[in-house]
Design an enzyme around this catalytic site. Sequence first.
Site, mmCIF file in Angstrom:
data_model
loop_
_atom_site.group_PDB
_atom_site.id
_atom_site.type_symbol
_atom_site.label_atom_id
_atom_site.label_comp_id
_atom_site.label_asym_id
_atom_site.label_seq_id
_atom_site.Cartn_x
_atom_site.Cartn_y
_atom_site.Cartn_z
ATOM 1 N N CYS A 1 0.910 -1.348 0.015
ATOM 2 C CA CYS A 1 -0.073 -0.077 -0.044
ATOM 3 C C CYS A 1 0.820 1.188 0.158
ATOM 4 C CB CYS A 1 -0.956 0.126 1.324
ATOM 5 S SG CYS A 1 -2.082 1.203 1.305
ATOM 6 N N ARG B 1 -13.043 0.954 -5.001
ATOM 7 C CA ARG B 1 -12.400 0.890 -3.501
ATOM 8 C C ARG B 1 -11.756 2.290 -2.977
ATOM 9 N NH1 ARG B 1 -8.029 -0.582 0.029
ATOM 10 N NH2 ARG B 1 -8.750 -2.218 1.517
#
Length: 498
Positions: free
Chosen positions: A318, A417
């Site tokens: 991430c 998302r």
Amino acid sequence: MAQVIAEVSRTFNEFLLLPNRTRTDCSPATVNLRTPLVRHVVGEPSAIELGSPFTSAIMQAVSTPELAIALARNGGLSFLHHNQSIQDQAAAVRQVKNFKAGFVTSDTNVRPDDSLRHLVAVMQRTDHSTAAVTHDGSATGRLLGLVTSRDFHPQRHDLDGPVSGRMTAIADLPHAAADTTLSEANARLWDQRLDCLPVLDTEGHLQYLVFRSDYTDNKRFPNQAVDTAKRLRVGAGINTHDYRERVPALLEAGADALCFDSSDGYSDWQAQALTWVKKHYPEIPTGGGNVVDGEAFTFLAEAGADFVKIGVGGGSICITRDQKGIGRGQASAVLDVAAARDAFRDRTGEYVPICSDGGLVHDYHVALALAMGADFVMMGRYFARFDQAAGAKLPTRDGFVKEYWGEGSNRARNWQRYGQGGQGLIFEEGVDGYVPYAGDLNEGLALTIAKLKTTMVSCGSTTLAEFQSTARLTLVSDQSFQESHANVALRDTPMTIA
């Protein structure tokens, strides 16, 4: 002006556990890792408990049906990803729910008029030595017989001849009805000296094969996460866009729990979606997240979340913090949310479990997350390393690796998302890369569980609740962090003892 939080944003690397007194009744054999998955009234058991505090991330690269089966057998739970059609996700849920320990769906199947040469090719492809002979060559066709590698020899028999000439016909095969239990099937295997017992429906169609070699299968996994019908449990991820259509399909398929999946769950969109699910399908436990502070936890708990995931930007693939400058060190986030969870419990009489998602680089980080208050952890990189994960296994000069990509990467195409304001990713919040290959999940997770149990023993705890209430943590300086590692030249090869 902006509010400044005085506390430093800390990671798991900045903490160590202090040992507590280890009682004589405290050993790895007595440690119980059971933990609640979903909201429950204080003093009453959770409707779903995990046998071990591990869940797999809601990611394409991680949570396959195969991984969900393996993890549930080890007491954990997978959340199958929603970045696929509703039909495909529901089919993946069914695949897990239809799995029966010891009951094998045949993957080595032929027709009676297929040649032995074709049979040899099929056996080589599947690496199995027993083939089901069905009328249509499928795993669920009408069973006509079985043929094994002991029934023919490539050098002694004509490989152009039909399978029917070497198979054992169904009339001469002991077989069982579809309602046979695994205990009954195993008893017949041993009493009748069988290697394989076919299980058929009332019309003679093959359902499963039960093998003598799998006799000890159930005993290998005493802490399986199963429902009231003894089927493995499985979760499913959902989003705030098509949940009205996706949720009923997943429930019909048999999903045991749902979880809204968002990089930032502190939003009205998620609260509205949670409220809708709890109104229309109150029977299905549904989690929310992700959050990094107590205020956001309380917001989702009051909206109806049955558990809340913690973590923004801490995942190994991430880059949300790099791209957007938002997030929080995972240790600080867990400690803050755990305090809010306990305050919510004291105020309402309801306990809402919390999940640490991200920032878990080493096995001991799991112990730290649980000690800080997490009821269970969710991991992506960790599970992506195993055979059962989706990524391809690739050779490199330094050994094998597995592909691993983030849901915020262009490869995932999971633009919904991240809510960047378009019909696609404007910029990436995840990367596409590799992780070292780690073999089979069952072996890898067993090692992590062994480390967790011995850590708890050193802290004088036999349950996770006791671990959380008695754990003592100390901050780590850079020098003490360096002191934690080996500081000698390591052997390149193992020492041999004469």
